[in-house]
Design an enzyme around this catalytic site. Sequence first.
Site, PDB file in Angstrom:
ATOM      1  N   LEU A 119       0.873  -1.165   0.000  1.00  8.03           N
ATOM      2  CA  LEU A 119       0.000   0.000   0.000  1.00  8.03           C
ATOM      3  C   LEU A 119       0.913   1.218   0.000  1.00  8.03           C
ATOM      4  CD1 LEU A 119      -2.690  -0.975   2.675  1.00  8.03           C
ATOM      5  CD2 LEU A 119      -3.115  -0.618   0.236  1.00  8.03           C
ATOM      6  N   ASP A 120       0.528   2.288  -0.702  1.00  6.82           N
ATOM      7  CA  ASP A 120       1.416   3.450  -0.749  1.00  6.82           C
ATOM      8  C   ASP A 120       1.412   4.193   0.587  1.00  6.82           C
ATOM      9  OD1 ASP A 120      -0.666   5.408  -0.705  1.00  6.82           O
ATOM     10  OD2 ASP A 120      -0.902   5.277  -2.872  1.00  6.82           O
ATOM     11  N   PHE A 121       2.284   5.159   0.700  1.00  6.53           N
ATOM     12  CA  PHE A 121       2.565   5.856   1.963  1.00  6.53           C
ATOM     13  C   PHE A 121       1.300   6.382   2.636  1.00  6.53           C
ATOM     14  CE2 PHE A 121       4.031   9.812   4.189  1.00  6.53           C
ATOM     15  CZ  PHE A 121       4.812   9.199   5.163  1.00  6.53           C
TER      16      PHE A 121
END
Length: 255
Positions: free
Chosen positions: A118-120
């Site tokens: 999952l991105d930041f």
Amino acid sequence: MNSNSGQRHPGSSSQLRLHVFLARCGEGSRRACEELIKKGRVRVNGRVITNPAHRVDPQEDRVTLDGRDVHLVGKFLYLAFHKPPGYLCTRSDPQGRPLVYDLIDPVLPYKVFSIGRLDFLSSGLLLLTNDGEFADIVMHPKHRVEKEYLVETKRPIPRALLESYLKGIRIEGERYVLKAYKSKSPHKVHLILEEGKNREIRKVFYSSHLPIVRIHRIRIGPVRLGRLRPGHFRNLTKEEIRLLREGRGHDDHSH
């Protein structure tokens, strides 16, 4: 949090291909381990090996990754983790941002890695394991494992965008296809993807100048986030592990 035992790895004295050996050491999926080897980060008995198919004897050969000895894991772990926003799914960051593994490593007996990312800024369900071969099964495109997200936006979400997304949207040469959606309110929608490319949802919504407030993953295949609290994890059930191993990428109870 808890970290009950997973499944024991069967002992083996036979030779293994290097990328398979690394996967069974919990260093990543087979594909990820192939990349580590090709980058020259792996040594066998002191010699850099860049061929993933090079055979090693787990009992006799010394294998190192970035100078660190690696060994077959004693026990496999299969975890569902609730990633808070503001954490990276990587082992290091030049900018010094918080890492998912800062929350996990101190309380686990073995090192694990995430199956996908999952991105930041995104939050929600991550699957974690130290079983590289299990990760390969879950990530293999042929199994079409569903990922379900709750997406919230600042402005109402145009139905035309979602319908176009179902048919396939091409952005900067890349095609993105949505499997299904269900609108929850003008600003909220549940999206179901099968592949889920890097920052896909953000790219699709930003292409229509639609600012995103939140991306929250609530399901991967048969595994649901449920009431798991941010920063906490649970063991996958035997049934969840079985379904994922069999390539069951959907959820019979999904809406």
